[in-house]
Enzyme design. Structure first.
Site, PDB file in Angstrom:
ATOM      1  N   SER A  69     -24.539  63.252 -20.555  1.00  0.00           N
ATOM      2  CA  SER A  69     -25.654  62.332 -20.340  1.00  0.00           C
ATOM      3  C   SER A  69     -26.718  62.455 -21.426  1.00  0.00           C
ATOM      4  CB  SER A  69     -26.311  62.615 -18.989  1.00  0.00           C
ATOM      5  OG  SER A  69     -25.392  62.517 -17.946  1.00  0.00           O
TER       6      SER A  69
HETATM    7  N1  SAH Z   1     -22.946  67.193 -16.284  1.00  0.00           N
HETATM    8  C1  SAH Z   1     -22.010  66.791 -17.303  1.00  0.00           C
HETATM    9  C2  SAH Z   1     -21.763  65.304 -17.285  1.00  0.00           C
HETATM   10  C3  SAH Z   1     -20.311  65.021 -17.315  1.00  0.00           C
HETATM   11  S1  SAH Z   1     -19.804  63.371 -16.969  1.00  0.00           S
HETATM   12  C4  SAH Z   1     -22.458  67.293 -18.661  1.00  0.00           C
HETATM   13  O1  SAH Z   1     -23.566  67.824 -18.770  1.00  0.00           O
HETATM   14  O2  SAH Z   1     -21.686  67.211 -19.615  1.00  0.00           O
HETATM   15  C5  SAH Z   1     -19.286  63.492 -15.296  1.00  0.00           C
HETATM   16  C6  SAH Z   1     -18.238  64.531 -14.993  1.00  0.00           C
HETATM   17  O3  SAH Z   1     -17.916  64.428 -13.604  1.00  0.00           O
HETATM   18  C7  SAH Z   1     -16.912  64.365 -15.733  1.00  0.00           C
HETATM   19  O4  SAH Z   1     -16.581  65.562 -16.374  1.00  0.00           O
HETATM   20  C8  SAH Z   1     -15.909  64.025 -14.639  1.00  0.00           C
HETATM   21  O5  SAH Z   1     -14.602  64.518 -14.880  1.00  0.00           O
HETATM   22  C9  SAH Z   1     -16.544  64.700 -13.434  1.00  0.00           C
HETATM   23  N2  SAH Z   1     -16.120  64.176 -12.142  1.00  0.00           N
HETATM   24  C10 SAH Z   1     -15.927  62.879 -11.763  1.00  0.00           C
HETATM   25  N3  SAH Z   1     -15.542  62.805 -10.479  1.00  0.00           N
HETATM   26  C11 SAH Z   1     -15.481  64.099 -10.013  1.00  0.00           C
HETATM   27  C12 SAH Z   1     -15.139  64.687  -8.751  1.00  0.00           C
HETATM   28  N4  SAH Z   1     -14.774  63.955  -7.706  1.00  0.00           N
HETATM   29  N5  SAH Z   1     -15.190  66.029  -8.647  1.00  0.00           N
HETATM   30  C13 SAH Z   1     -15.562  66.804  -9.699  1.00  0.00           C
HETATM   31  N6  SAH Z   1     -15.891  66.312 -10.906  1.00  0.00           N
HETATM   32  C14 SAH Z   1     -15.855  64.965 -11.065  1.00  0.00           C
END
Ligand code: SAH
Length: 218
Positions: A69
């Site tokens: 993000s």
């Molecule tokens: N907080 C992260 C943002 C990553 S984007 C950062 O700082 O980089 C969102 C993330 O959520 C992705 O890695 C995706 O694989 C994960 N995600 C999506 N659905 C999910 C679920 N049901 N359980 C766990 N992770 C999930």
């Protein structure tokens, strides 16, 4: 390969401070949150080819169709969470591990769930590089939270569910706060605070996140 912590040399600290100044101007007020963003090197959470853009206030790809993000959103969500001074925090969507590292500086214990193994592996490597010890990672579909570790004083969701599942809200401690983007094409960043058995939802601002998906990718 994960870039070295000081791989970008002198420019990194200066550009990082410029970013903090921008976040202040954008309305981030919590000095502890700003200090955490100044201290955690965002460039090590990106692939080497993108590391030079780490201190721009922009979302960046981390592979597998996922994104780290925009720093403003990381700061805003962290600020909303920290207003409740949580000790135990659940994060859904470890992704690169950047938000996890920020939280680890501010809270006692961070529990973070990711569904894509390759991202989790890399996140773990980076968190070790920063000598982060108060983080527990789990490979799972985190849509329903982490019931075995509940309750949490804070829950932060970094991928957007269409609606917030009751199972997740039930894992919030009394007095706790959940911060999450909610919706499909139109998403809203919301906070939900719990007081006893009542939950108060507040809409913060429109956002754009990748969707919260089901299943695990090994
Ligand atoms: N907080 C992260 C943002 C990553 S984007 C950062 O700082 O980089 C969102 C993330 O959520 C992705 O890695 C995706 O694989 C994960 N995600 C999506 N659905 C999910 C679920 N049901 N359980 C766990 N992770 C999930």
């Amino acid at each position: 390969m994960v870039p070295a912590i000081d791989g970008i040399g002198m420019t990194s600290r200066r550009t990082r401070m410029r970013l903090i100044q921008r976040l202040r101007e954008a309305g981030i007020r919590d000095e502890q949150v700003l200090a955490a963003l100044e201290e955690v090197p965002r460039h090590i959470f990106l692939d080497e080819a993108l590391a030079h853009r780490a201190y721009e206030d922009t979302a960046l790809p981390i592979g597998y169709g996922q994104t780290l993000s925009q720093p403003y959103i990381v700061a805003r969500m962290t600020e909303l969470l920290m207003a409740h001074k949580p000790e135990r925090v659940l994060e859904l969507g470890t992704g690169s591990g950047y938000q996890t590292a920020i939280l680890a500086r501010l809270c006692d214990m961070v529990f973070s769930v990711e569904r894509i193994k390759a991202l989790q592996d890399r996140a773990r490597e980076r968190l070790q590089l920063l000598k982060t010890r108060n983080v527990m990672l789990r490979l799972a579909d985190g849509g329903m939270g982490w019931p075995e570790r509940a309750p949490f004083d804070g829950i932060i969701v970094t991928a957007a569910p269409k609606v917030l599942p009751d199972e997740l809200l039930a894992q919030l401690a009394d007095g706790g706060v959940l911060v999450a983007p909610v919706g499909e094409t139109q998403q809203m960043l919301v906070t939900v605070t719990r007081e006893g058995d009542s939950f108060h939802t507040r809409e913060i601002e429109p956002v754009r996140f990748v969707p919260l998906l089901g299943g695990v990718v090994r």
